[in-house]
Write an enzyme that holds these catalytic residues in place. Structure first.
Site, PDB file in Angstrom:
ATOM      1  N   ASP A   1     -17.361   8.408 -16.510  1.00  0.00           N
ATOM      2  CA  ASP A   1     -18.899   8.840 -16.145  1.00  0.00           C
ATOM      3  C   ASP A   1     -18.781   9.113 -14.832  1.00  0.00           C
ATOM      4  OD1 ASP A   1     -18.611   6.350 -14.902  1.00  0.00           O
ATOM      5  OD2 ASP A   1     -20.568   5.456 -15.896  1.00  0.00           O
TER       6      ASP A   1
ATOM      7  N   CYS B   1     -15.249   3.967 -15.806  1.00  0.00           N
ATOM      8  CA  CYS B   1     -16.725   4.034 -15.351  1.00  0.00           C
ATOM      9  C   CYS B   1     -16.502   2.870 -14.114  1.00  0.00           C
ATOM     10  CB  CYS B   1     -17.653   3.495 -16.479  1.00  0.00           C
ATOM     11  SG  CYS B   1     -17.536   1.915 -17.305  1.00  0.00           S
TER      12      CYS B   1
ATOM     13  N   THR C   1     -17.526  -0.130 -13.814  1.00  0.00           N
ATOM     14  CA  THR C   1     -16.707  -1.552 -14.083  1.00  0.00           C
ATOM     15  C   THR C   1     -15.804  -1.401 -15.086  1.00  0.00           C
ATOM     16  OG1 THR C   1     -18.335  -2.092 -15.872  1.00  0.00           O
ATOM     17  CG2 THR C   1     -19.100  -2.853 -13.722  1.00  0.00           C
TER      18      THR C   1
ATOM     19  N   HIS D   1       1.796  -6.857 -26.606  1.00  0.00           N
ATOM     20  CA  HIS D   1       1.280  -7.723 -27.785  1.00  0.00           C
ATOM     21  C   HIS D   1       0.271  -7.082 -28.395  1.00  0.00           C
ATOM     22  CE1 HIS D   1       2.545 -11.746 -25.619  1.00  0.00           C
ATOM     23  NE2 HIS D   1       3.722 -10.655 -25.866  1.00  0.00           N
TER      24      HIS D   1
ATOM     25  N   HIS E   1       3.684  -9.605 -33.464  1.00  0.00           N
ATOM     26  CA  HIS E   1       2.720  -8.960 -33.045  1.00  0.00           C
ATOM     27  C   HIS E   1       2.149  -7.623 -33.872  1.00  0.00           C
ATOM     28  CE1 HIS E   1       3.050 -11.299 -29.332  1.00  0.00           C
ATOM     29  NE2 HIS E   1       4.241 -10.718 -29.306  1.00  0.00           N
TER      30      HIS E   1
END
Length: 145
Positions: free
Chosen positions: A8, A65, A67, A98, A133
């Protein structure tokens, strides 16, 4: 390897930096936008980048973005996507080893360019360990159904 990118307005500068890093290291890039700092809605671009990975057009994806939180949530809504928000290289390594994450999210307002370079490199060069995993990743896939 072909990598989809999405961002964004808050992640635009970081996406452009990552795009340059990828191209300078021989990666093919599919830029899903956005293309400026004009305000846009991150789910549109997170989804576009994720759909490029889910369809097989790209092997991995990176979304940004401010954060990294919102765009990672949006990417994870696309079936087949395992997008991990990472702010340092160890998390990028472990999510590949993992979780077999196929997308990386970063916060353009949270980390700098040098850290982003290290995270991206780690994410793209670390292999999935498989083994025990694999069973867990399959359980995650079952949730998507």
């Amino acid at each position: 390897m072909k990598v989809s990118l999405g961002c964004d307005h808050g992640g635009f500068a970081m996406k452009e930096h990552v795009k340059g890093w990828l191209e300078s290291h021989g990666y093919e890039v599919q830029d899903c936008g956005c293309y400026s700092t004009e305000s846009v809605d991150y789910p549109v671009y997170g989804r576009a980048a994720a759909e490029a990975v889910a369809s097989g057009a790209c092997e991995r994806g990176i979304v940004v973005c401010t954060t990294g939180i919102g765009i990672s949530i949006a990417a994870n809504k696309v079936k087949g996507i395992r997008c991990a928000l990472c702010s340092e290289p160890l998390s990028a390594e472990m999510t590949r080893r993992h979780n077999n994450a196929n997308m990386l999210a970063m916060g353009g307002g949270m980390i700098g360019a040098n850290m982003a370079d290290r995270i991206v490199e780690t994410f793209l060069t670390t292999e999935f360990e498989g083994g025990r995993h694999e069973r867990r990743v399959n359980l995650i896939s079952d949730i998507e159904g």
